[in-house]
Write a protein that holds these residues in place. Structure first.
Motif, PDB file in Angstrom:
ATOM      1  N   ASP A  13     -10.539 -36.888  -5.359  1.00 24.98           N
ATOM      2  CA  ASP A  13      -9.419 -36.132  -4.788  1.00 24.98           C
ATOM      3  C   ASP A  13      -8.620 -35.292  -5.782  1.00 24.98           C
ATOM      4  OD1 ASP A  13      -9.937 -37.292  -2.231  1.00 24.98           O
ATOM      5  OD2 ASP A  13      -8.755 -39.049  -2.795  1.00 24.98           O
ATOM      6  N   GLU A  16      -9.110 -30.873  -5.027  1.00 19.95           N
ATOM      7  CA  GLU A  16      -8.567 -30.203  -3.836  1.00 19.95           C
ATOM      8  C   GLU A  16      -7.158 -29.638  -4.048  1.00 19.95           C
ATOM      9  OE1 GLU A  16      -8.166 -30.888   0.951  1.00 19.95           O
ATOM     10  OE2 GLU A  16      -8.113 -32.637  -0.363  1.00 19.95           O
ATOM     11  N   GLY A  22      -7.095 -22.812  -1.516  1.00 14.48           N
ATOM     12  CA  GLY A  22      -7.417 -23.742  -0.439  1.00 14.48           C
ATOM     13  C   GLY A  22      -8.901 -23.743  -0.097  1.00 14.48           C
ATOM     14  N   SER A  25     -12.300 -28.609   0.354  1.00 13.75           N
ATOM     15  CA  SER A  25     -11.938 -29.544   1.426  1.00 13.75           C
ATOM     16  C   SER A  25     -12.928 -30.705   1.437  1.00 13.75           C
ATOM     17  CB  SER A  25     -11.941 -28.839   2.785  1.00 13.75           C
ATOM     18  OG  SER A  25     -13.231 -28.359   3.085  1.00 13.75           O
ATOM     19  N   GLN A  26     -12.558 -31.759   2.119  1.00 15.90           N
ATOM     20  CA  GLN A  26     -13.437 -32.919   2.223  1.00 15.90           C
ATOM     21  C   GLN A  26     -14.564 -32.583   3.176  1.00 15.90           C
ATOM     22  OE1 GLN A  26     -13.344 -36.046   0.606  1.00 15.90           O
ATOM     23  NE2 GLN A  26     -15.338 -36.172   1.554  1.00 15.90           N
ATOM     24  N   TYR A  31     -16.673 -33.582  -1.434  1.00 16.40           N
ATOM     25  CA  TYR A  31     -15.870 -32.378  -1.291  1.00 16.40           C
ATOM     26  C   TYR A  31     -16.778 -31.151  -1.305  1.00 16.40           C
ATOM     27  CZ  TYR A  31     -11.371 -34.625  -1.496  1.00 16.40           C
ATOM     28  OH  TYR A  31     -10.272 -35.379  -1.174  1.00 16.40           O
ATOM     29  N   ASP A  34     -15.527 -23.630  -0.012  1.00 10.25           N
ATOM     30  CA  ASP A  34     -15.807 -22.505   0.876  1.00 10.25           C
ATOM     31  C   ASP A  34     -16.007 -21.259   0.012  1.00 10.25           C
ATOM     32  OD1 ASP A  34     -15.715 -20.307   2.604  1.00 10.25           O
ATOM     33  OD2 ASP A  34     -14.136 -21.177   3.854  1.00 10.25           O
TER      34      ASP A  34
END
Length: 81
Positions: A13, A16, A22, A25-26, A31, A34
């Motif tokens: 974690d 992220e 942004g 993501s999980q 993870y 994009d």
């Protein structure tokens, strides 16, 4: 070129919250990044912050999404509008 998180990800974690776009993501198992949002921190930082904080070095350039510095900067400009 956007970045990719490899299978060695331990879901710690830390990456992220470091991503200014942004893009992280999980995913289903680990993870994911994009590629439409990843600018390798161009426009925000000198180095990709996710790579800087990853304790297992599982983040690298994604050969499926090759982009040069100018392309990453143009993506950054679109994202901040």
């Amino acid at each position: 070129m956007s970045l990719i998180i490899k299978d060695e990800c331990i879901n710690c974690d830390v990456c992220e919250p470091e991503c200014p776009n942004g893009a992280i993501s999980q995913g289903e198992d680990i993870y994911v990044i994009d590629p439409n949002l990843c600018t390798e921190c161009v426009g925000h930082h000198g180095e990709p912050q996710c790579i800087e904080v990853c304790p297992v070095d599982c983040i690298s350039k994604d050969p499926a999404h090759v982009e040069d510095h100018e392309s990453l900067y143009q993506k950054y400009l679109k994202l901040i509008q």
